[in-house]
Write a protein that holds these residues in place. Structure first.
Motif, PDB file in Angstrom:
ATOM      1  N   VAL A   7       0.951  -1.138   0.517  1.00 55.83           N
ATOM      2  CA  VAL A   7       0.031  -0.170  -0.239  1.00 55.83           C
ATOM      3  C   VAL A   7       0.886   1.231  -0.125  1.00 55.83           C
ATOM      4  N   SER A   8       1.685   0.941   1.032  1.00 63.25           N
ATOM      5  CA  SER A   8       2.945   2.715   0.610  1.00 63.25           C
ATOM      6  C   SER A   8       3.664   2.875  -0.597  1.00 63.25           C
ATOM      7  N   ALA A   9       4.321   1.543  -0.748  1.00 59.42           N
ATOM      8  CA  ALA A   9       4.452   1.905  -2.803  1.00 59.42           C
ATOM      9  C   ALA A   9       3.633   2.038  -3.138  1.00 59.42           C
ATOM     10  N   TYR A  10       2.579   1.613  -3.023  1.00 61.18           N
ATOM     11  CA  TYR A  10       1.682   2.121  -4.469  1.00 61.18           C
ATOM     12  C   TYR A  10       0.859   3.362  -4.587  1.00 61.18           C
ATOM     13  N   ALA A  11       0.803   4.081  -2.924  1.00 61.41           N
ATOM     14  CA  ALA A  11       0.350   5.119  -2.913  1.00 61.41           C
ATOM     15  C   ALA A  11       1.755   6.325  -3.479  1.00 61.41           C
ATOM     16  N   LYS A  12       3.284   5.789  -2.885  1.00 64.31           N
ATOM     17  CA  LYS A  12       4.223   7.123  -3.300  1.00 64.31           C
ATOM     18  C   LYS A  12       4.020   7.046  -4.420  1.00 64.31           C
ATOM     19  N   GLY A  48       1.082   9.077  -5.706  1.00 60.04           N
ATOM     20  CA  GLY A  48       0.889  10.236  -5.361  1.00 60.04           C
ATOM     21  C   GLY A  48      -0.473  10.785  -4.469  1.00 60.04           C
ATOM     22  N   VAL A  49      -0.557   9.094  -3.891  1.00 55.64           N
ATOM     23  CA  VAL A  49      -1.411   9.287  -3.050  1.00 55.64           C
ATOM     24  C   VAL A  49      -1.711   9.406  -2.090  1.00 55.64           C
ATOM     25  N   THR A  50      -2.533  10.595  -0.748  1.00 58.24           N
ATOM     26  CA  THR A  50      -2.033  10.944   0.878  1.00 58.24           C
ATOM     27  C   THR A  50      -2.547   9.617   1.315  1.00 58.24           C
ATOM     28  N   LEU A  51      -1.861   9.033   2.127  1.00 59.86           N
ATOM     29  CA  LEU A  51      -2.947   8.200   3.201  1.00 59.86           C
ATOM     30  C   LEU A  51      -2.827   8.564   4.373  1.00 59.86           C
ATOM     31  N   ARG A  52      -4.026   7.968   4.692  1.00 58.27           N
ATOM     32  CA  ARG A  52      -4.775   8.495   6.274  1.00 58.27           C
ATOM     33  C   ARG A  52      -4.704   7.712   7.017  1.00 58.27           C
ATOM     34  N   ILE A  53      -4.651   7.485   8.753  1.00 54.21           N
ATOM     35  CA  ILE A  53      -4.575   6.482   9.181  1.00 54.21           C
ATOM     36  C   ILE A  53      -6.023   6.329  10.837  1.00 54.21           C
ATOM     37  N   ASP A  54      -6.680   5.510  10.438  1.00 52.97           N
ATOM     38  CA  ASP A  54      -8.059   5.576  11.046  1.00 52.97           C
ATOM     39  C   ASP A  54      -7.302   4.904  12.698  1.00 52.97           C
TER      40      ASP A  54
END
Length: 297
Positions: free
Chosen positions: A127-132, A135-141
């Protein structure tokens, strides 16, 4: 109690988070892995293969579709297992086992990426590699989830029956050593520094006039205290107490009064009395007359 309404409510996209078409595809994909894992657990528990045909035996309290629904709702809304147990007319432990069985299956299947059916994200690193890359910003629940934790001091029954006895292997002390003071064990440099500090410290300088005024004030305060709270008279140890003195004085007064009454009675007995016709009264009358006078005193 029928659970059809609970199944219909949980299959709505507002609760499970996916459409009914996507839910059907998910159930079809997870059914075969769940059945294979279930058969493996039963074979391991029995120790041998199946002896009866598939479908024999008691039915499940929750069918596979309901297990998938309760897992999706619990993961999406962090809903308590007790609430889901009330909806599906079962127990909270059954809901917990169902969630524990179904939850690993979607994780192993992976998470789909929109517009890329071939891409599956199975781990947090994916997930981190795909978001990087995208260019997707991840949010932690950070939603708090209530879990059951064992008590800190809980012990099993076997451990209570057979407590573990420990043995101290440290060598025993032969005697207690005297506690040393820091100044006695200090180095020579510390002692020299302490002596230099004491020599450099200026002596206290007090004005003689101020010291004399303070002494006069102290004498005046002591005099006022002595007048306000005088010291009681010192009674020697061998002197009788005030109560004993009063009792002794009363006994002496009573003895003097008794002796005077006896003397008066003897005098009256010797002198004739006109009340008895010039005759001397008897001894009994004289004694009674003296005692009456004694009582009047």
């Amino acid at each position: 109690m029928k659970t059809g309404w609970a199944r219909a409510a949980c299959s709505d996209s507002a609760l499970c988070g996916i459409s009914k078409g996507h839910l059907g595809v998910l159930v079809a994909e997870l059914a075969e892995p769940w059945q294979a894992r279930r058969e493996s657990e039963l074979r391991e528990r029995r120790g041998h293969g199946r002896l009866r045909a598939a479908g024999a035996g008691p039915d499940h309290q929750l069918v596979f579709v309901d297990r998938v629904l309760v897992t999706l709702v619990a993961l999406r809304w962090a809903l308590s297992h007790r609430v889901l147990a009330v909806l599906f007319a079962t127990s909270a432990s059954t809901i917990g086992r169902a969630v524990g069985e179904i939850r690993p299956l979607p994780a192993a299947r992976g998470f789909a990426v929109p517009d890329r059916p071939a891409v599956r994200l199975r781990t947090l690193a994916d997930v981190s590699a795909y978001a990087k890359a995208e260019g997707v910003t991840l949010r932690i629940d950070g939603t708090e989830v209530q879990v059951r934790r064992p008590k800190a001091m809980a012990r099993s029954a076997a451990r209570r029956r057979n407590p573990v006895r420990t043995q101290d292997l440290r060598p025993a002390r032969t005697g207690l050593r005297a506690r040393r003071r820091p100044r006695e064990t200090a180095c020579d440099g510390y002692r020299r520094a302490l002596a230099a500090h004491r020599e450099a410290a200026p002596p206290s300088r007090v004005d003689p006039g101020i010291a004399e005024a303070v002494e006069r004030q102290n004498r005046a305060m002591r005099e006022l205290s002595r007048r306000a709270f005088p010291e009681p008279d010192v009674v020697p140890d061998d002197a009788p107490a005030p109560i004993e003195q009063a009792r002794a004085q009363r006994r002496r007064q009573a003895a003097v009064t008794e002796a005077a009454a006896l003397r008066r009675a003897r005098q009256e007995r010797a002198v004739p009395d006109v009340r008895y016709g010039g005759r001397c009264p008897g001894a009994g009358c004289a004694a009674a007359h003296g005692l009456s006078q004694l009582s009047e005193l």
